[in-house]
Design a protein around this motif. Structure first.
Motif, PDB file in Angstrom:
ATOM      1  N   VAL A 116       0.827  -1.210   0.000  1.00 24.56           N
ATOM      2  CA  VAL A 116       0.000   0.000   0.000  1.00 24.56           C
ATOM      3  C   VAL A 116       0.861   1.260   0.000  1.00 24.56           C
ATOM      4  O   VAL A 116       0.553   2.252  -0.678  1.00 24.56           O
ATOM      5  CB  VAL A 116      -0.950  -0.007   1.215  1.00 24.56           C
ATOM      6  N   LEU A 117       1.971   1.242   0.729  1.00 23.61           N
ATOM      7  CA  LEU A 117       2.827   2.427   0.835  1.00 23.61           C
ATOM      8  C   LEU A 117       3.553   2.749  -0.464  1.00 23.61           C
ATOM      9  O   LEU A 117       4.103   3.860  -0.605  1.00 23.61           O
ATOM     10  CB  LEU A 117       3.852   2.226   1.960  1.00 23.61           C
ATOM     11  N   TYR A 118       3.575   1.816  -1.401  1.00 20.44           N
ATOM     12  CA  TYR A 118       4.214   2.124  -2.682  1.00 20.44           C
ATOM     13  C   TYR A 118       3.444   3.195  -3.455  1.00 20.44           C
ATOM     14  O   TYR A 118       4.053   3.983  -4.199  1.00 20.44           O
ATOM     15  CB  TYR A 118       4.334   0.860  -3.541  1.00 20.44           C
ATOM     16  N   LEU A 119       2.126   3.252  -3.325  1.00 27.28           N
ATOM     17  CA  LEU A 119       1.336   4.213  -4.092  1.00 27.28           C
ATOM     18  C   LEU A 119       1.689   5.661  -3.747  1.00 27.28           C
ATOM     19  O   LEU A 119       2.003   6.445  -4.649  1.00 27.28           O
ATOM     20  CB  LEU A 119      -0.159   3.942  -3.878  1.00 27.28           C
ATOM     21  N   PRO A 120       1.654   6.076  -2.462  1.00 27.55           N
ATOM     22  CA  PRO A 120       2.080   7.452  -2.170  1.00 27.55           C
ATOM     23  C   PRO A 120       3.539   7.717  -2.523  1.00 27.55           C
ATOM     24  O   PRO A 120       3.896   8.850  -2.861  1.00 27.55           O
ATOM     25  CB  PRO A 120       1.823   7.592  -0.667  1.00 27.55           C
ATOM     26  N   SER A 121       4.383   6.688  -2.462  1.00 28.57           N
ATOM     27  CA  SER A 121       5.782   6.873  -2.842  1.00 28.57           C
ATOM     28  C   SER A 121       5.899   7.218  -4.329  1.00 28.57           C
ATOM     29  O   SER A 121       6.675   8.105  -4.710  1.00 28.57           O
ATOM     30  CB  SER A 121       6.584   5.605  -2.542  1.00 28.57           C
ATOM     31  N   ILE A 122       5.134   6.523  -5.155  1.00 32.40           N
ATOM     32  CA  ILE A 122       5.170   6.789  -6.598  1.00 32.40           C
ATOM     33  C   ILE A 122       4.659   8.191  -6.895  1.00 32.40           C
ATOM     34  O   ILE A 122       5.251   8.937  -7.691  1.00 32.40           O
ATOM     35  CB  ILE A 122       4.327   5.727  -7.339  1.00 32.40           C
ATOM     36  N   PHE A 123       3.563   8.598  -6.250  1.00 34.32           N
ATOM     37  CA  PHE A 123       3.018   9.942  -6.462  1.00 34.32           C
ATOM     38  C   PHE A 123       4.022  11.007  -6.015  1.00 34.32           C
ATOM     39  O   PHE A 123       4.177  12.050  -6.674  1.00 34.32           O
ATOM     40  CB  PHE A 123       1.702  10.110  -5.693  1.00 34.32           C
ATOM     41  N   THR A 124       4.707  10.753  -4.892  1.00 39.76           N
ATOM     42  CA  THR A 124       5.681  11.723  -4.390  1.00 39.76           C
ATOM     43  C   THR A 124       6.867  11.855  -5.344  1.00 39.76           C
ATOM     44  O   THR A 124       7.375  12.964  -5.582  1.00 39.76           O
ATOM     45  CB  THR A 124       6.162  11.312  -2.989  1.00 39.76           C
ATOM     46  N   ASN A 125       7.336  10.740  -5.894  1.00 42.38           N
ATOM     47  CA  ASN A 125       8.418  10.802  -6.886  1.00 42.38           C
ATOM     48  C   ASN A 125       8.017  11.665  -8.076  1.00 42.38           C
ATOM     49  O   ASN A 125       8.825  12.467  -8.576  1.00 42.38           O
ATOM     50  CB  ASN A 125       8.763   9.396  -7.386  1.00 42.38           C
ATOM     51  N   TRP A 126       6.812  11.481  -8.526  1.00 43.57           N
ATOM     52  CA  TRP A 126       6.324  12.250  -9.682  1.00 43.57           C
ATOM     53  C   TRP A 126       6.246  13.736  -9.342  1.00 43.57           C
ATOM     54  O   TRP A 126       6.659  14.590 -10.129  1.00 43.57           O
ATOM     55  CB  TRP A 126       4.950  11.740 -10.109  1.00 43.57           C
ATOM     56  N   THR A 127       5.747  14.055  -8.160  1.00 42.73           N
ATOM     57  CA  THR A 127       5.639  15.457  -7.747  1.00 42.73           C
ATOM     58  C   THR A 127       7.009  16.112  -7.675  1.00 42.73           C
ATOM     59  O   THR A 127       7.211  17.226  -8.189  1.00 42.73           O
ATOM     60  CB  THR A 127       4.952  15.550  -6.368  1.00 42.73           C
ATOM     61  N   ARG A 128       7.970  15.430  -7.077  1.00 39.81           N
ATOM     62  CA  ARG A 128       9.274  16.035  -6.841  1.00 39.81           C
ATOM     63  C   ARG A 128      10.125  16.145  -8.108  1.00 39.81           C
ATOM     64  O   ARG A 128      11.179  16.780  -8.087  1.00 39.81           O
ATOM     65  CB  ARG A 128      10.040  15.261  -5.769  1.00 39.81           C
ATOM     66  N   GLN A 129       9.686  15.537  -9.199  1.00 41.65           N
ATOM     67  CA  GLN A 129      10.382  15.749 -10.470  1.00 41.65           C
ATOM     68  C   GLN A 129      10.266  17.201 -10.924  1.00 41.65           C
ATOM     69  O   GLN A 129      11.143  17.702 -11.627  1.00 41.65           O
ATOM     70  CB  GLN A 129       9.792  14.840 -11.555  1.00 41.65           C
ATOM     71  N   PHE A 130       9.201  17.879 -10.506  1.00 41.42           N
ATOM     72  CA  PHE A 130       8.934  19.251 -10.939  1.00 41.42           C
ATOM     73  C   PHE A 130       9.367  20.202  -9.842  1.00 41.42           C
ATOM     74  O   PHE A 130       8.768  20.249  -8.766  1.00 41.42           O
ATOM     75  CB  PHE A 130       7.440  19.429 -11.238  1.00 41.42           C
ATOM     76  N   VAL A 131      10.400  20.972 -10.114  1.00 41.91           N
ATOM     77  CA  VAL A 131      10.967  21.849  -9.092  1.00 41.91           C
ATOM     78  C   VAL A 131       9.957  22.888  -8.628  1.00 41.91           C
ATOM     79  O   VAL A 131       9.989  23.326  -7.478  1.00 41.91           O
ATOM     80  CB  VAL A 131      12.257  22.525  -9.623  1.00 41.91           C
ATOM     81  N   ASN A 132       9.042  23.310  -9.507  1.00 42.17           N
ATOM     82  CA  ASN A 132       8.049  24.319  -9.125  1.00 42.17           C
ATOM     83  C   ASN A 132       6.853  23.701  -8.390  1.00 42.17           C
ATOM     84  O   ASN A 132       5.886  24.399  -8.101  1.00 42.17           O
ATOM     85  CB  ASN A 132       7.571  25.098 -10.341  1.00 42.17           C
ATOM     86  N   TYR A 133       6.914  22.397  -8.087  1.00 46.54           N
ATOM     87  CA  TYR A 133       5.872  21.759  -7.276  1.00 46.54           C
ATOM     88  C   TYR A 133       6.449  21.049  -6.055  1.00 46.54           C
ATOM     89  O   TYR A 133       5.691  20.559  -5.219  1.00 46.54           O
ATOM     90  CB  TYR A 133       5.056  20.761  -8.119  1.00 46.54           C
ATOM     91  N   ASP A 134       7.739  21.045  -5.944  1.00 50.72           N
ATOM     92  CA  ASP A 134       8.364  20.398  -4.804  1.00 50.72           C
ATOM     93  C   ASP A 134       8.236  21.280  -3.569  1.00 50.72           C
ATOM     94  O   ASP A 134       8.336  22.510  -3.652  1.00 50.72           O
ATOM     95  CB  ASP A 134       9.843  20.134  -5.103  1.00 50.72           C
ATOM     96  N   VAL A 135       7.993  20.671  -2.427  1.00 50.76           N
ATOM     97  CA  VAL A 135       7.889  21.393  -1.158  1.00 50.76           C
ATOM     98  C   VAL A 135       8.565  20.558  -0.062  1.00 50.76           C
ATOM     99  O   VAL A 135       8.840  19.373  -0.246  1.00 50.76           O
ATOM    100  CB  VAL A 135       6.414  21.683  -0.769  1.00 50.76           C
ATOM    101  N   ASN A 136       8.765  21.201   1.085  1.00 49.04           N
ATOM    102  CA  ASN A 136       9.459  20.516   2.180  1.00 49.04           C
ATOM    103  C   ASN A 136       8.724  19.263   2.650  1.00 49.04           C
ATOM    104  O   ASN A 136       9.334  18.226   2.914  1.00 49.04           O
ATOM    105  CB  ASN A 136       9.630  21.474   3.368  1.00 49.04           C
ATOM    106  N   CYS A 137       7.390  19.381   2.759  1.00 45.85           N
ATOM    107  CA  CYS A 137       6.641  18.244   3.308  1.00 45.85           C
ATOM    108  C   CYS A 137       6.679  17.045   2.367  1.00 45.85           C
ATOM    109  O   CYS A 137       6.614  15.898   2.826  1.00 45.85           O
ATOM    110  CB  CYS A 137       5.192  18.650   3.601  1.00 45.85           C
ATOM    111  N   GLN A 138       6.801  17.281   1.047  1.00 43.56           N
ATOM    112  CA  GLN A 138       6.872  16.163   0.115  1.00 43.56           C
ATOM    113  C   GLN A 138       8.182  15.394   0.281  1.00 43.56           C
ATOM    114  O   GLN A 138       8.214  14.172   0.216  1.00 43.56           O
ATOM    115  CB  GLN A 138       6.731  16.666  -1.326  1.00 43.56           C
ATOM    116  N   LYS A 139       9.267  16.137   0.492  1.00 44.53           N
ATOM    117  CA  LYS A 139      10.546  15.468   0.736  1.00 44.53           C
ATOM    118  C   LYS A 139      10.497  14.711   2.061  1.00 44.53           C
ATOM    119  O   LYS A 139      10.932  13.551   2.137  1.00 44.53           O
ATOM    120  CB  LYS A 139      11.685  16.488   0.768  1.00 44.53           C
ATOM    121  N   PHE A 140       9.960  15.343   3.083  1.00 45.17           N
ATOM    122  CA  PHE A 140       9.873  14.691   4.404  1.00 45.17           C
ATOM    123  C   PHE A 140       8.988  13.451   4.324  1.00 45.17           C
ATOM    124  O   PHE A 140       9.354  12.375   4.812  1.00 45.17           O
ATOM    125  CB  PHE A 140       9.312  15.681   5.423  1.00 45.17           C
ATOM    126  N   PHE A 141       7.837  13.598   3.676  1.00 47.42           N
ATOM    127  CA  PHE A 141       6.903  12.475   3.549  1.00 47.42           C
ATOM    128  C   PHE A 141       7.520  11.343   2.732  1.00 47.42           C
ATOM    129  O   PHE A 141       7.435  10.169   3.107  1.00 47.42           O
ATOM    130  CB  PHE A 141       5.613  12.963   2.890  1.00 47.42           C
TER     131      PHE A 141
END
Length: 356
Positions: free
Chosen positions: A195-220
């Motif tokens: 189950v935890l793989y799903l949020p991990s995949i979404f977070t990887n996709w989000t952090r690819q975009f520098v203008n959408y990356d935030v501190n909580c995404q890296k922490f999460f």
């Protein structure tokens, strides 16, 4: 009318609404990969607190090294997303060992045992044992006698009941309840890992975009990756110690008349009966190997999150105010199209000096 947004929080709202640096700026295609809406409602708790800010600043690769479509950021996060997809598929395969279907269990077992005779090889057929997360499948032939039903699965909760009917030939009677007592925990752990793989995949996709990356995404992303690693390793080591090791290993001695295990204190007698020596050898099963590979791949995801810093706007108040000044509350032209394009360029241009 929506209440006004605090200037220093404008960038958070736009990342949550999919219009960071304007609606036309690069962004994840799926809204589920934008910054979660809860962040804009509780930014102090989820984003700008000291823990997230400090962790966002940590990393080897700084902002100018992570801009552009071919940046270090894109490479690391793309690799992380691919390893998560592969790891999720492999972990799902490992989960099939929960089944008590004979064919499924023998194909996805967590451990595989082979029993061969040391001293009567001509009449002894090789026995194969496959253990899963709810039961054990034994391809018995007729070498050590039979359980109630040959080539079937015996569930863990029947182990102690089956000892006298044949299972006692394969495992230490004192360990008959060890698999049942521990297996529920390991089943829960491995399902949670999937189950935890799903949020991990979404977070990887989000952090690819520098203008959408935030501190909580890296922490999460870091925390989820670490938890997944822990659960996988915990499941494998615990299963090895609590269940796998409960079966005999190495040479085991049986009385030839009834194939019961020779007691350790047996000294023979006047009517010594023949002794059968069987050798138990074990190796990881398909499911265990799949989970091991998935765990190794997860390490790359964790490292990627640790190495990539979040954008400086997540910590620099002047940048936050400048963003609000250019894009306004709606993220659409606080100072006109020309200023917006200049603002976008700050995050989309290729780096000119990676050492900054």
């Amino acid at each position: 009318m929506a209440p006004p947004i605090a200037p220093e929080r404008q960038y958070i709202h736009d990342r949550c609404d999919g219009k960071s640096y304007g609606k036309d700026a690069p962004k994840p295609a799926l809204p589920c990969c934008w910054v979660p809406p809860c962040v804009k409602y509780c930014p102090t708790c989820l984003e700008t607190n000291c823990i997230c800010s400090v962790w966002g600043r940590c990393g080897v690769f700084k902002e100018k090294q992570t801009k552009g479509r071919t940046s270090v950021r894109t490479t690391f996060m793309s690799v992380g997303m691919c390893t998560n997809l592969i790891g999720m598929a492999l972990t799902i395969v490992a989960c099939f060992a929960i089944s008590n279907d004979y064919n499924i269990l023998t194909s996805t077992s967590w451990s595989e045992g082979t029993i061969t005779s040391v001293n009567i090889s001509d009449s002894f057929q090789t026995i194969h044992i496959d253990t899963g997360l709810r039961g054990v499948a034994i391809d018995q032939g007729n070498s050590l006698g039979s359980l109630e039903e040959a080539d079937a699965v015996t569930s863990f909760d029947r182990f102690c009941d089956e000892l006298e009917d044949g299972l006692g030939r394969y495992m230490d009677p004192d360990e008959c309840d060890s698999c049942e007592e521990s297996s529920k925990t390991y089943r829960s752990s491995i399902i949670t890992t999937v189950v935890l793989y799903l949020p991990s995949i979404f977070t990887n996709w989000t952090r690819q975009f520098v203008n959408y990356d935030v501190n909580c995404q890296k922490f999460f992303g870091t925390i989820v990756a670490a938890i997944s690693l822990f659960l996988a390793v915990y499941s494998m080591l615990g299963y090895k110690n609590d269940c796998w090791d409960g079966f005999y290993n190495g040479d085991v001695y049986y009385f030839a008349s009834n194939y019961t295990v020779v007691p350790s204190d047996y000294e023979g007698g006047s009517d010594d009966e023949p002794i059968v020596v069987a050798n138990f050898s074990w190796e990881p099963g398909t499911g265990f190997i799949c989970l091991t590979v998935a765990t190794i791949l997860k390490f790359f995801d964790l490292v990627g999150h640790c190495l990539i810093q979040t954008p400086s706007i997540t910590r620099n108040k002047d940048e936050k105010l400048e963003y609000h000044k250019v894009f306004g509350q709606d993220g659409e032209g606080g100072e006109g199209a020309e200023q917006q394009e200049e603002g976008k360029a700050k995050f989309t241009e290729e780096p000119t000096n990676a050492s900054d």
